[in-house]
Design an enzyme around this catalytic site. Structure first.
Site, PDB file in Angstrom:
ATOM      1  N   SER A 127      -5.574  11.715  -2.615  1.00  0.00           N
ATOM      2  CA  SER A 127      -5.423  10.260  -2.855  1.00  0.00           C
ATOM      3  C   SER A 127      -5.274  10.220  -4.209  1.00  0.00           C
ATOM      4  O   SER A 127      -6.008  10.881  -5.167  1.00  0.00           O
ATOM      5  CB  SER A 127      -6.695   9.689  -2.133  1.00  0.00           C
ATOM      6  OG  SER A 127      -6.812   8.553  -2.851  1.00  0.00           O
ATOM      7  N   CYS A 163      -6.491  -1.093  -3.776  1.00  0.00           N
ATOM      8  CA  CYS A 163      -7.710  -0.817  -4.503  1.00  0.00           C
ATOM      9  C   CYS A 163      -7.584  -0.599  -5.973  1.00  0.00           C
ATOM     10  O   CYS A 163      -6.617  -0.137  -6.346  1.00  0.00           O
ATOM     11  CB  CYS A 163      -8.132   0.608  -3.717  1.00  0.00           C
ATOM     12  SG  CYS A 163      -8.557   0.493  -2.021  1.00  0.00           S
ATOM     13  N   CYS A 176       0.832  -1.342  -0.151  1.00  0.00           N
ATOM     14  CA  CYS A 176       0.020   0.239   0.051  1.00  0.00           C
ATOM     15  C   CYS A 176       0.707   1.265   0.068  1.00  0.00           C
ATOM     16  O   CYS A 176       2.116   1.173   0.020  1.00  0.00           O
ATOM     17  CB  CYS A 176      -0.976  -0.139   1.263  1.00  0.00           C
ATOM     18  SG  CYS A 176      -2.362  -1.258   0.787  1.00  0.00           S
ATOM     19  N   ASP A 177       0.145   2.257  -0.015  1.00  0.00           N
ATOM     20  CA  ASP A 177       0.604   3.699  -0.440  1.00  0.00           C
ATOM     21  C   ASP A 177       1.877   4.069   0.082  1.00  0.00           C
ATOM     22  O   ASP A 177       2.719   4.590  -0.676  1.00  0.00           O
ATOM     23  CB  ASP A 177      -0.355   4.870   0.178  1.00  0.00           C
ATOM     24  CG  ASP A 177      -1.698   4.565  -0.506  1.00  0.00           C
ATOM     25  OD1 ASP A 177      -2.216   3.455  -0.738  1.00  0.00           O
ATOM     26  OD2 ASP A 177      -2.419   5.743  -0.894  1.00  0.00           O
ATOM     27  N   LYS A 178       2.142   4.252   1.437  1.00  0.00           N
ATOM     28  CA  LYS A 178       3.513   4.433   2.063  1.00  0.00           C
ATOM     29  C   LYS A 178       4.538   3.477   2.133  1.00  0.00           C
ATOM     30  O   LYS A 178       5.671   3.784   2.237  1.00  0.00           O
ATOM     31  CB  LYS A 178       3.286   5.577   3.210  1.00  0.00           C
ATOM     32  CG  LYS A 178       2.120   6.623   3.212  1.00  0.00           C
ATOM     33  CD  LYS A 178       2.219   7.313   1.982  1.00  0.00           C
ATOM     34  CE  LYS A 178       1.105   8.155   1.709  1.00  0.00           C
ATOM     35  NZ  LYS A 178      -0.163   7.412   1.546  1.00  0.00           N
TER      36      LYS A 178
END
Length: 551
Positions: free
Chosen positions: A468, A191, A119-121
């Site tokens: 986002s 996602c 995921c993102d980070k």
């Protein structure tokens, strides 16, 4: 640093006794020790399957003659953290992840690493750690989520947030909102659109740090398990040949990643993470370079939220390598860069054809001749700001309107929900930057509310915070200098006219220069009472234009 420092010779007999305490045989101690950095947890949907990925990596390492040893990395779910204090703790984890992984890897004498993020980070944090530790390393992500389906149409998390805006505007009822809630996120995985997690996993592949399919094979496909086994085997080859992350993440490789970023239409957060990763590699990657790359790189993909295709579609169309092959037709990549396959980019992408020109546009028929991300500058953002150009409606590429100013996300959200934002407005949300937030919160709730209420073709939003990857519309983030650092965004007043011109890469506050000088002379940035990690973070972090790195 390697296992030689912890298992060889008489002086390391105490160390070996502790390896025996772990149940490791002498044979296992004699083989290369491979650290597997597991981001598995039970709160992030993109990470709930990583235990299976880690098991597959362990098997791959063992099959190739290594000794796999697992240790953890943290991760925050941006979706769950969205819209409240928790989002202050998202970006800041990137540096915690990098720091803790560096500490674990160097304290225990590993010969190589396999990073298992999703995921993102988590992904950029581990890429930063890989550059610091600089021992042979391969990445294998947990893979993207399959798209949801509502009324026969594919959906993703951005659809869910926009459904809330539609509900608040009276466009859908409770039953329809519940249907979105139950069907939007149908599987584990990151996602399903080209949001930050999938952007970074695809760019890891483009950088040369992940194997083919790292960014696109869906989380629930068995091919993802096979990929993990191959990653375990691949790290053993890197150890054998002493190929390390800084051999791979060169300036040329980072420019390749930025080029692929523009073609894919990745999240604006990549403009925070790529400079931070480059910094750890000893390479400068500034926002000016981004516009230079964008000017010559066509945008080939409109994945959600920019369009109606999803990560599963990109995978079926040939994935990242197919996009790179299209770009290479115009010589836009440095194909001599070495990768974790032990081969060059040219060797990797050979024969990787575009299988669906509706998902990956051919190089001679792009969505636009310029890249998916634009950097805007002007008096309101002297050091730069970022917009996902490929997700902006054509009528909003140029916009001018009066400012509606808010000093935090919550106040802006309340005004949007109350119908106080009207066509033509420019919503300004400040004191949400790296230092002022602190933590540079994502503004997905306000942007989704604007889109869901039908204002996406008439309202722009600017912030010193960020967005986002699920955000779409004329949303300009990373405004630098931020309000907390004395930036001009701190003195914008309600009714001031703001001019945005994305094709010309400009953003201007159209107020008389003498008036602005007087405002700035009397300007004292607001401060917040902070404690704990956020207090330390705010005291050390740089501006968004330089990647929000810690000084």
């Amino acid at each position: 640093m390697s296992k030689e420092n912890v298992v060889k010779g008489v002086k390391n007999a105490p160390h070996r006794s502790l390896f025996h305490a772990l149940g490791l045989t002498e044979e296992e101690q004699s083989r290369p020790l491979i650290g597997i950095v597991s981001s598995y947890n039970e709160i992030v949907p993109g990470h709930m399957n990583l235990d299976k990925i880690v098991d597959a990596v362990k098997l791959g390492v063992a099959m190739a003659g290594g000794t796999p040893i697992v240790f953890p990395a943290i991760a925050v779910c941006d979706g769950i953290a969205m819209g409240h204090k928790g989002m202050k703790y998202s970006l800041v984890t990137r540096d915690l992840i990098a720091d803790s992984t560096e500490a674990m890897a160097l304290a225990h004498g590993f010969d190589g690493l396999v990073m298992v993020p999703n995921c993102d980070k988590n992904v950029p944090g581990l890429l930063m750690a890989a550059a610091r530790v600089n021992i042979p390393t391969v990445f294998v992500s947990g893979g993207p989520m399959l798209a949801g389906r509502v009324e026969g149409k594919k959906t993703s998390l951005s659809s869910m947030f926009e459904a809330v805006g539609a509900y608040n505007a009276g466009k859908i009822d409770d039953e329809k909102l519940k249907e979105f809630e139950c069907k939007t996120c149908p599987t584990c995985g990151s996602c399903s659109g080209m949001y930050t997690a999938n952007s970074m996993n695809c760019l890891t592949e483009a950088l040369g740090m992940g194997l083919k399919g790292n960014g696109t094979i869906p989380a629930v496909y068995s091919a993802r398990i096979e990929l993990a086994k191959r990653a375990g085997m691949a790290v053993m080859e890197l150890v054998k040949n002493n190929i390390c992350p800084r051999d791979i993440m060169t300036k040329e490789a980072l420019l390749n990643a930025l080029t692929v970023d523009m073609a894919l239409g990745c999240s604006t957060n990549s403009m925070l993470h790529l400079p931070a990763i480059a910094h750890e590699c000893g390479v400068e990657l500034n926002l000016d370079i981004a516009n230079e790359i964008s000017a010559k790189t066509p945008n080939l993909c409109h994945l959600a939220p920019a369009g109606r295709t999803y990560m599963e579609d990109l995978n079926e169309a040939g994935g990242v390598y197919a996009v790179m092959n299209e770009l290479n037709k115009k010589g836009l990549l440095n194909t001599e860069c070495i990768t974790v396959t032990g081969k060059t980019v040219a060797e990797n992408i050979e024969g990787c054809v575009n299988l669906n020109p509706e998902v990956i546009r051919p190089i001679d028929n792009p969505y636009s001749e310029t890249g998916g991300i634009a950097v805007l500058k002007g008096n309101l953002a002297k050091d730069g700001s970022v917009v996902k150009r490929s997700a902006v409606l054509p009528e909003m590429l140029v916009h001018e309107g009066p400012a509606k100013v808010f000093d935090c996300e919550e106040d802006a959200q309340s005004a949007i929900n109350a119908g106080k934002i009207v066509a033509g407005d420019v919503v300004v949300i400040r004191y949400e930057g790296p230092k002022g937030g602190p933590g540079m919160r994502e503004m997905l709730n306000p942007t989704s509310a604007i889109m869901g209420m039908g204002l996406g073709n008439s309202v722009a939003l600017i912030t010193d915070g960020r967005f986002s990857g699920a955000t779409r519309g004329a949303c300009i983030g990373h405004v630098t200098p931020e309000a907390a650092s004395g930036g001009l965004i701190g003195v914008v007043e309600d009714g001031d006219i703001i001019s945005i011109n994305i094709p010309d890469n400009t953003i201007e506050l159209k107020v008389d220069e003498d008036v602005l000088k007087e405002r700035m002379k009397n300007f004292v940035p607001k401060t917040k009472e902070l404690s704990g990690y956020l207090k330390r973070y705010a005291s050390l972090v740089s501006g968004g234009a330089s990647g929000a790195i810690l000084n």
